[in-house]
Design a protein around this motif. Structure first.
Motif, PDB file in Angstrom:
ATOM      1  N   GLU A  24       0.766  -1.079   0.001  1.00  0.00           N
ATOM      2  CA  GLU A  24      -0.177  -0.125   0.083  1.00  0.00           C
ATOM      3  C   GLU A  24       0.915   1.318  -0.104  1.00  0.00           C
ATOM      4  O   GLU A  24       0.142   2.363  -0.330  1.00  0.00           O
ATOM      5  CB  GLU A  24      -0.923   0.062   1.172  1.00  0.00           C
ATOM      6  N   ARG A  25       2.047   1.082   0.480  1.00  0.00           N
ATOM      7  CA  ARG A  25       2.763   2.196   0.566  1.00  0.00           C
ATOM      8  C   ARG A  25       4.172   2.483  -0.573  1.00  0.00           C
ATOM      9  O   ARG A  25       5.051   3.250  -0.427  1.00  0.00           O
ATOM     10  CB  ARG A  25       3.300   2.666   1.950  1.00  0.00           C
ATOM     11  N   SER A  26       4.319   1.474  -1.530  1.00  0.00           N
ATOM     12  CA  SER A  26       5.450   1.341  -2.112  1.00  0.00           C
ATOM     13  C   SER A  26       4.977   1.169  -3.436  1.00  0.00           C
ATOM     14  O   SER A  26       3.919   0.141  -3.776  1.00  0.00           O
ATOM     15  CB  SER A  26       6.380   0.325  -1.627  1.00  0.00           C
ATOM     16  N   LYS A  27       5.698   1.318  -4.572  1.00  0.00           N
ATOM     17  CA  LYS A  27       5.371   0.834  -5.900  1.00  0.00           C
ATOM     18  C   LYS A  27       5.679  -0.424  -6.360  1.00  0.00           C
ATOM     19  O   LYS A  27       4.825  -1.215  -6.730  1.00  0.00           O
ATOM     20  CB  LYS A  27       6.520   1.742  -6.983  1.00  0.00           C
TER      21      LYS A  27
ATOM     22  N   ASN B  24       3.274   0.750 -10.300  1.00  0.00           N
ATOM     23  CA  ASN B  24       3.074   1.236  -9.075  1.00  0.00           C
ATOM     24  C   ASN B  24       1.891   0.816  -8.368  1.00  0.00           C
ATOM     25  O   ASN B  24       0.823   0.925  -8.597  1.00  0.00           O
ATOM     26  CB  ASN B  24       3.007   2.869  -8.953  1.00  0.00           C
TER      27      ASN B  24
ATOM     28  N   SER C  37       1.161   0.829  -5.065  1.00  0.00           N
ATOM     29  CA  SER C  37       0.368   1.584  -4.134  1.00  0.00           C
ATOM     30  C   SER C  37      -0.530   2.515  -4.751  1.00  0.00           C
ATOM     31  O   SER C  37      -1.773   2.532  -4.448  1.00  0.00           O
ATOM     32  CB  SER C  37       1.262   2.518  -3.242  1.00  0.00           C
ATOM     33  N   ALA C  38      -0.355   3.092  -6.008  1.00  0.00           N
ATOM     34  CA  ALA C  38      -1.175   3.872  -6.813  1.00  0.00           C
ATOM     35  C   ALA C  38      -2.328   3.172  -7.229  1.00  0.00           C
ATOM     36  O   ALA C  38      -3.622   3.542  -7.069  1.00  0.00           O
ATOM     37  CB  ALA C  38      -0.519   4.304  -8.111  1.00  0.00           C
TER      38      ALA C  38
END
Lengths: 205, 1038, 451
Positions: free
Chosen positions: A89-92, A150, A152-153
């Protein structure tokens, strides 16, 4: 292709060439072969035929050092994806969990599911962990270096894992569910409801 | 064909469970899967073959035929699918919590270049530093970084770094015979045995680290050792001048931001002098608003970066430095009878000889008078500086006295000159070096430990090399066996600053903390720990030196005992330490404290006598890329053009056009420059705006053992330095210049130097600007039949203020580091193949003799009507919905049509497979966010689109809107003057939007061409009292 | 009606004509031919090696750089495409205008066209940074979304224009050859010849039906290729004209390029024809001095057109009042590359003026030398347009020079190796003059030819 025909039934070749439709067929054949090779042997029809994954490794399911069973962990035990792949959720890039994460449970759980005999697979994990080693998983989903995806995106947009990774919860052994071709990416981005960017620099920079 | 059919049917008959692992999903299996059906349909609609689908009913032939034929290619398909590069993923054993795979962390740290200290934010990905950025918390560098500071990351990954301690086996002549690896234990044993004999000297460069200074002094105390500080760019002349003038031996702190009138006599404070980046920041502060901008008058003997930014630049020769300063003093104090020294007779007597020197200078009477009046008018708010190698002459002492006197007379001392904030690290002194050489020759010195200085290269002419042979044992901490290393018995490689703990203080009480961002890559040991270990083993020296086990502990103790009480503000030490780590720097308050004025010892002035000089004079000067020659093995710096001359990969002798004509010198002719006994062969560069009696050569080049990259680049101008009892004479010495028959080529990134009367850099004088804010910035009437793109979301734009840009070139290296831009080398720069995405164009304005300079950073302008986009046959460069001009490397076939059609010529082509040449471990410095381009592909500035993406994703994950300033592109981030602004033009409140819409100075490059670029430049304003004659139009030298 | 010279000298019988024309095919090669062929072939191999090195190492080996993104390869491409024009013009356009004199030169001119276009066609493919991806220049269904080509790019128009031109001119040429192949087949002494030429003649029987089909098809193809004569070089000129570089962005380019192309094409035809006449004396009766003279007239005329174009370019540059445009042209004539400009002017405009004099028009050595100059001049025209415009454009900070390397020379010279190899082979294997077409015109110019 045509060469093959010649060797196999030369008699027919003459006939084919004589008849206009036959000639047409041969022509179309050549065109198709050209297209097939150029497109990396991909087209919707081949897709339907199930031959779509040439050069895209769709369905690729390598044998892993530990026969990790998603259907058991996710399907049966209902463990959230993000429990192990916690950085997604917080990284590509989504992470393969560190051994320490596995050991959270496997400090206790050492047996084959529903039995009392110790599982050799879990043993591998425990040994590696205690020796301070790691596990060399074989990468399944691979994008070329010039395509930047990515995680997270997409999660932030509410895309769920299964959309791209397929029914992982049913997989005894993980395979590449989607073909991960550019067309496949773009088709989803094209859907107006997704409001996804279509700029080249979205993925290529 | 037949066999393929069998395949197919078999696929159909086998149960699904078995087929799971097949490389393709067969049609039957897909059939039931609704998701696939959707996928297939949508895919189908976008297919070029959909006609086949639409009229399937009427004409099935095409499609069925097609399927059949497609079947034919299955053989091929199956064959293909097995081929796949198998990659492994190896997760951590135990998850380190600060590491998120794929997300970079920033660690505060610090780095010092000579005496200047930078606050750093080190960008680190999975534990490897990939880029350094400026730390805004640092009170002096304030987030600005010099090109060198950016580039020093490459020195960490330099493949030629020593990978462990080494021992030089030396023959009788004390020259290196053979080098073998050594063990730390053996070295320590040998060292202690040797050190106990006494006669120890620790020779270091300027030490900016208080803790290290403490370690060294403790060590010296323990071993009765002597600490000698020397490096070529010493500021001893300033200290001596201050001592003679005011009695305190300091290098004071200057406030260029406070000064309204700045007079610099060869002090290249924007390029190479003391703390260029800090001063550049201050200078820009004083000029951001043109209405109240300061005035810079430079008397320049080489064409320095400061001279290039001057409002009025006067070319002089070193022997005129004194005339300028004393002349000003005379006209101010005697003629205008201004200031408290007005009546003083001894002053009058001392100034008399300089009554009318103005006539001898290349400056008009009016300009000179105006300058005198300005200085008086802005008393206390003006600043006179002189210094640098260019002023290290026989009369250096007098020059400093004169400068100090002017500042005293104008009441600047205590205001713009502040001796209460001395440059604590500037201890280097040529006198000390000469003393050391004497002692060595006298055999008084048994052991020498050399750290952070390379005298055998940079004091080539001082006889240090031969003197050092007299020492019994030499330890050298350099990271390679360089010129000095060759003569050391033991190489005890120090950690790279990114691998070690430390701290740094350049000006008093502005202290920053250096934390390691990567584990030591090789078997190296911090020099402090070496000294501590030896003291511990020899059981000597104070407790605080011998007790701690590591330098980290020593550092913490030092901070606890020395700094915490002073700066702790009542916090507990742990909090204090944490805060320091967090913010990266402490102690900023003192900078703004008003200081007290000092009284000038007037009797000192009487020593100042006019200088008699004739013929050619030598000027040695550092360059902003190479400085004293450290870091010269960093390829980025070698290919970074010298800001004014634009020459790369070489140093050269600059001579004036007139001199060149009279001596029949052509560009690239090799000259032989003879000073005293020493000669040097160096190619000639014909430089506009030079004094006819000056030959200027840059130091820092001509390394012989600096590494693969730098060896043989240029020639070592340190050989021309004249060492004597009094110290060293770098400039002003009489030089005889003769033209040899040899010729070389000088590689420049710019071969044409005027604007040919085109409006490229708009320039106006302050007077013009005050009259009309849009001076020399006439807009064109543009009419287009096309309405243009619609941008609904963001629309990225950039504004560049040519008035604050000093051309320092920090952005070029920042871009290079951020975007994995390759270095091509001299040969290919000569062929016009340098790869910089952002370049700094430099044009000369005015007469060739007195050429002024304008700078203009040019990168991809991301045009709305981009000419490159229409001509690419494969759509490899296309317009994005946010006004970016996307370059898709993987689609590019390399027709180079886009580059031909680009009016700004900002596109760069990969002529060869440069990526293949990246030597391990250099690849660790690559930015994983940016694709490394293969051969045959066009590339160009992307507006750091990956940073835009990163920021947007971040905002989305935190689910908020992007706000102005979220995105800082690499060049903007590094710019010390804040000349570059990036942002969203669709957001009316963004900084760029304001400039685009409101600022009258803003203009688009080649506006009449109507490529509609997304970049705006802002007119350069020259504060030179002229009315209207300076125009934006070039002319002059070409 | 004005009296005409005979198109075929020496009052030949039909049999003689056939024998004369097929003679080179049926006798052993002369030493001269062998020598030329071997040296041409050596050059060709050298060319292949040079290309291999460049493609495998990178474009950087050539002189192309920043700012001069296009160099030798594009220059030579345009040069050869230009050469390729005379053929179709002579065979198609003159055919439609019923110019009988064309018959004896048409075949060779077409052959030249085909080989020139082959030689040219390679360059745009080779000059890309990644030639192995050149197939991306063609629109084909793919799995990238799909991702199409950019139909706005002149380079893409080029791809279509050149390939069309190559195909059509090749077909046109081959159709013309069919009856003659049949003739050779029938004369063939040994089996191999019979089979090979038999296959080539596509079972030609010479029946009336054959002939009527043939005539019709030939007419159609002539009609088809006539517009191509204009279109190809027009589109090639768009590569420059559609861009916006001063010196490129010029409306006069299409006609100017076509005229130049015909100019250079005829230059090359004359060069080759003089050689053919020397190599195969029996052709002297068919390719007569009159033929040569007519072509020289065309050369002079087109030369004047080109000259006019040069002039008007300068006028427009001055008239436009566009500073960049003006500078570009001043720079051509006076800048660092002025020498190339003046070579162009003297070779293309001044020297052809010799042809005002009948004496020179009809002198083989003179026309040979002049035609050589024309070829040189036309290569330099493209050099001037490409390099000189690129090396100094809008922003003086980017100005630079073209970094000519020895690979540029290799590529340029080598391309002649390829062309000559093909041409020399053609002379030995194909009838260099259309037997079928010459026979009907054999009586043209004879008084009372009817008895």
């Amino acid at each position: 292709m045509q060469g093959k025909m010649q060797t196999e039934r030369p008699s027919k070749l003459g006939k084919i060439l004589s008849s206009s439709k036959g000639a047409g067929t041969v022509f179309v054949t050549l065109v198709c072969l050209a297209m097939v090779t150029l497109t990396g042997c991909r087209s919707e029809f081949m897709e339907k035929l199930g031959w779509g994954s040439f050069g895209y490794n769709q369905g690729y399911a390598p044998t892993q050092p530990i026969a990790f069973d998603h259907s058991l962990h996710v399907g049966q035990n209902q463990i959230q994806c993000q429990y192990c792949h916690n950085q997604v959720e917080r990284s590509k890039s989504s992470n393969i969990p560190a051994l320490s994460t596995c050991m959270n449970c496997h400090l206790v759980i050492r047996n084959k599911p529903g039995t009392n005999e110790p599982s050799p697979e879990i043993a591998k994990l425990v040994d590696a962990y205690t020796e301070g080693k790691s596990i060399e998983w074989v990468k399944v989903h691979m994008l070329p270096d010039h395509a930047h995806f990515n995680h997270s995106a997409h999660l932030a947009k509410g895309v769920n894992c299964q959309t791209c990774h397929g029914p992982v919860e049913t997989m005894k052994k993980v395979y590449q569910y989607s073909n991960l071709s550019m067309g496949w990416c773009v088709n989803c981005h094209r859907q107006p409801e997704n409001k996804a960017p279509l700029n080249c620099s979205t993925c290529h920079h | 064909m037949s066999e393929t059919h069998n395949e197919n049917t078999s696929a159909a008959n086998t149960p699904a469970s078995v087929r799971d692992t097949k490389y393709w999903m067969s049609l039957e299996q897909w059939g039931g899967d609704p998701e696939f059906q959707k996928l297939a349909e949508t895919e189908f609609m976008s297919s070029p073959l959909r006609e086949g689908a639409e009229n399937e009913g009427q004409d099935g032939w095409a499609r069925r035929e097609f399927l059949k034929l497609m079947g034919a290619s299955l053989a091929m398909a199956t064959a293909g699918c097995i081929r796949r590069p198998v990659q492994k993923i190896v997760p951590y054993n135990k998850q380190p919590e600060e590491v998120t795979h794929g997300v970079s962390n920033f660690y505060t740290s610090t780095w010092s270049d000579g005496v200047e200290t930078f606050g750093l934010l080190v960008k680190s990905r999975e534990g490897r530093p990939t880029k350094v950025e400026g730390n805004p918390n640092h009170a002096l560098s304030k987030g600005g970084l010099s090109a060198r500071a950016q580039a020093h990351i490459l020195s960490l990954y330099d493949p030629e770094r020593l990978q462990g301690p080494k021992r030089n086996l030396q023959n009788k002549e004390r020259t290196n015979r053979d080098t073998i690896s050594a063990k730390w234990e053996d070295i320590d044993a040998a060292a202690v045995k040797q050190l106990k004999k006494g006669g120890v000297v620790v020779l270091t460069g300027n030490l900016t680290s208080p803790a290290t200074r403490a370690v060294v002094s403790d060590f010296c105390q323990g071993f009765k050792a002597q600490h000698v500080v020397w490096e070529p760019l010493a500021h001893d002349e300033i200290r001596e001048g201050q001592k003679a003038a005011f009695g305190d031996d300091v290098v004071p702190y200057y406030r260029f931001d406070e000064a309204k009138v700045i007079v610099s006599v060869d002090a290249d404070f924007l390029g190479t002098w003391i703390a260029p980046t800090t001063f550049t920041k201050q200078f820009a502060e004083g000029r951001k608003n043109p209405k109240t901008m300061s005035k810079l008058v430079v008397f320049d003997s080489a064409y320095s970066l400061t001279g290039a930014n001057a409002d009025i630049r006067v070319r002089i020769k070193p022997s005129q430095q004194l005339d300028v300063l004393m002349g000003l003093a005379h006209d101010i104090v005697v003629t205008k009878a201004f200031g408290k020294y007005a009546g003083n007779s001894s002053v009058k007597a001392a100034l008399e000889p300089f009554a009318n020197v103005a006539g001898k200078l290349a400056i008009s009477k009016e300009a000179w008078q105006k300058l005198v009046e300005d200085l008086i008018h802005h008393k206390g708010k003006s600043l006179v500086v002189a210094g640098g190698l260019q002023t290290k002459t026989e009369w250096a002492h007098e020059v400093q006295l004169a400068a100090n006197f002017l500042n005293a007379a104008l009441g600047n001392d205590g205001n713009t000159v502040d001796a209460k904030i001395p440059l604590t690290s500037a201890k280097a002194s040529n006198k000390e070096l000469m003393g050391l050489i004497e002692d060595l020759n006298a055999g008084k010195v048994k052991t020498v430990i050399i750290h952070k200085t390379n005298p055998i290269y940079s004091a080539a002419n001082s006889g240090f090399a031969s003197a050092l042979k007299k020492a019994e044992m030499v330890f050298y901490t350099g990271d390679r066996i360089d010129e000095t290393g060759k003569q050391a018995d033991y190489m005890i490689p120090d950690n790279h600053s990114m691998e070690a703990w430390g701290d740094s203080e350049s000006y008093k009480d502005v202290i920053s903390l250096q934390q390691p961002t990567i584990r030591p890559m090789y078997d190296t040991r911090s020099v402090q720990l070496s000294l501590m270990t030896w003291a511990f083993m020899a059981e000597t020296g104070p407790k605080r030196l011998t007790t701690p086990e590591t330098f980290y502990d020593y550092l913490r103790n030092f901070w606890r005992d020395e700094l915490h009480p002073k700066f702790g503000k009542g916090k507990s030490f742990e909090d204090f330490w944490e805060d320091a780590l967090q913010s990266g720097a402490i102690g900023v308050a003192s900078l703004d404290k008003p200081s007290s004025e000092r009284t000038f010892k007037v009797e000192a002035l009487s020593a100042v006598k006019p200088v008699k000089a004739s013929g050619m004079e030598l000027v040695l000067h550092p360059t902003s890329m190479f400085m004293d020659g450290t870091l010269s093995n960093v390829s980025w710096l070698n290919e970074l053009p010298e800001p004014v001359t634009k020459v790369v990969w070489d140093n050269y002798a600059s001579v004036s056009i007139k001199t060149a004509e009279s001596m029949k010198i052509a560009q690239g002719d090799v000259l032989e420059v003879k000073v005293g006994e020493s000669t040097l062969q160096v190619p000639a560069l014909i430089q506009p705006g030079m004094h006819d009696d000056v030959v200027a050569i840059a130091v820092g080049y001509g390394r012989t053992a600096g590494g693969k990259v730098t060896n043989g680049v240029g020639s070592n101008a340190y050989q021309l330095v004249q060492f004597g009892k009094a110290g060293a004479v770098y400039s002003g010495a009489k030089a005889s210049v003769t033209k040899t028959s040899l010729k070389t080529k000088l590689a420049t990134t710019q071969t044409h130097h005027t604007m040919e009367g085109r409006k490229i850099v708009a320039e106006a004088t302050l007077n013009e600007y005050v009259k009309d804010e849009a001076a020399n910035n006439h807009k064109h009437k543009i009419w287009s039949i096309w309405s243009g793109h619609q941008y609904n979301g963001n629309k990225w734009g950039m504004a560049i203020d040519l008035n604050t840009c000093t051309g320092c070139s920090a952005c070029m290296v920042a871009c290079q580091s951020e975007n994995n831009i390759t270095v091509v080398g001299k040969k290919y720069v000569l062929e016009g193949r340098e790869m910089h995405w952002i370049r700094i164009d430099r044009y000369y304005v005015g007469t060739p003799e007195d050429a002024h300079t304008v700078f203009q950073p040019v990168m991809c302008q991301h045009c709305d009507n981009a000419p490159c986009e229409t001509v690419c046959p494969v759509l490899a460069t296309v317009h994005s919905s946010e006004g970016l001009n996307d370059m898709v490397y993987n689609r590019c076939v390399g027709t180079r049509y886009c580059s031909n059609n680009c009016p700004y010529k900002v596109r760069r082509f990969n002529w060869f497979n440069y990526a293949k040449l990246i030597e391990k471990p250099m690849h660790l410095a690559l930015n994983p966010e940016v694709t490394v381009r293969p051969r045959g592909v066009m590339e160009k500035c992307t507006f750091c689109t990956h940073r835009i993406k990163e920021a947007r994703v971040k905002s989305r994950v935190e689910n908020r809107e992007l706000k102005d300033g979220d995105i800082k592109v690499a060049c903007e981030q590094s710019c010390p003057t804040g000349a570059i602004t990036f942002g969203d033009m669709n957001d009316p409140n963004s900084r760029v939007a304001k400039i685009f819409n409101e600022d009258k100075r803003a203009y688009a490059l080649l506006e009449e061409f109507h490529a509609a670029p997304s970049v705006r430049y802002m007119t350069k304003i020259r504060n030179n009292d002229k009315g209207g004659e300076t125009s934006s139009h070039g002319g002059g030298h070409s | 009606m004005i009296k005409r010279n005979q198109l075929v000298l020496g009052n030949k019988s039909l049999k003689q004509i056939t024998e004369d024309i097929v003679a080179p095919l049926e006798r052993l090669p002369s030493k001269g031919w062998l020598g030329m062929f071997l040296s041409a072939k050596a050059l060709f191999l050298f060319y292949i090696i040079a290309i291999a090195i460049v493609v495998s190492t990178g474009m950087g080996l050539l002189g192309v750089n920043h700012p001069v993104g296009w160099g030798t390869m594009i220059i030579t491409f345009v040069f050869w495409i230009g050469i390729g024009h005379a053929g179709t013009l002579i065979s198609a356009v003159l055919f439609l205008f019923r110019q009988k004199w064309r018959t004896s030169v048409a075949r060779t001119a077409e052959a030249m066209t085909v080989f020139a276009v082959m030689t040219a066609g390679l360059f745009p493919l080779m000059h890309t940074g990644r030639p192995w991806l050149d197939f991306w220049l063609f629109p084909y269904p793919n799995q990238r979304g799909p991702l199409w080509v950019n139909f706005r790019s002149p380079l893409l128009w080029d791809v279509f224009a050149v390939s069309t031109y190559a195909t059509v001119s090749m077909v046109f040429w081959y159709i013309g050859l069919v009856p003659d192949f049949a003739t050779i087949r029938d004369r063939a002494k040994n089996n191999i010849r019979r089979i090979v030429y038999g296959a080539l003649s596509l079972g030609w029987r010479g029946t009336a039906k054959n002939w009527s089909h043939y005539e019709m098809l030939y007419l159609l193809l002539a009609g088809l290729s006539t517009p191509l004569v204009l279109s190809v070089h027009t589109i090639v000129s768009f590569d420059f004209a559609v861009s916006n570089l001063p010196g490129w962005h010029t409306t006069i380019f299409p006609p100017y390029f076509v005229a130049g192309a015909i100019f250079s094409g005829f230059g090359m035809v004359v060069t080759l024809m003089t050689l053919v006449r020397i190599g195969f004396p029996e052709f002297k009766d068919y390719v007569t001095i009159d033929h040569m003279e007519v072509m020289n007239k065309i050369i002079m005329t087109t030369g004047l057109m080109v000259g006019y174009a040069y002039g008007s370019e300068f006028f427009i540059a001055w008239y436009s009042g566009n500073a960049y445009e003006r500078y570009a042209f001043i720079n051509r004539a006076m800048g660092p590359y002025a020498w190339s400009y003046w070579i162009m002017i003297s070779c293309n405009v001044i020297i052809p003026q010799l042809f005002w004099f009948r004496k020179f028009r009809r002198s083989i050595p003179v026309m040979f030398v002049v035609s050589i100059f024309v070829n040189i001049g036309m290569w330099f025209e493209r050099f001037v347009i490409t390099v000189t415009s690129l090396h100094r454009d809008f922003m003086p900070s980017n100005w630079g020079m073209y970094a000519w390397s020895r690979y540029d020379t290799a590529i340029l010279v080598g391309s002649f190796g390829m062309f000559l190899t093909l041409f020399l082979l053609y002379l030995r294997l194909f009838p260099a003059i259309s037997i079928a077409e010459v026979k009907p015109v054999k009586n043209v110019g004879y008084e009372g030819g009817h008895h």
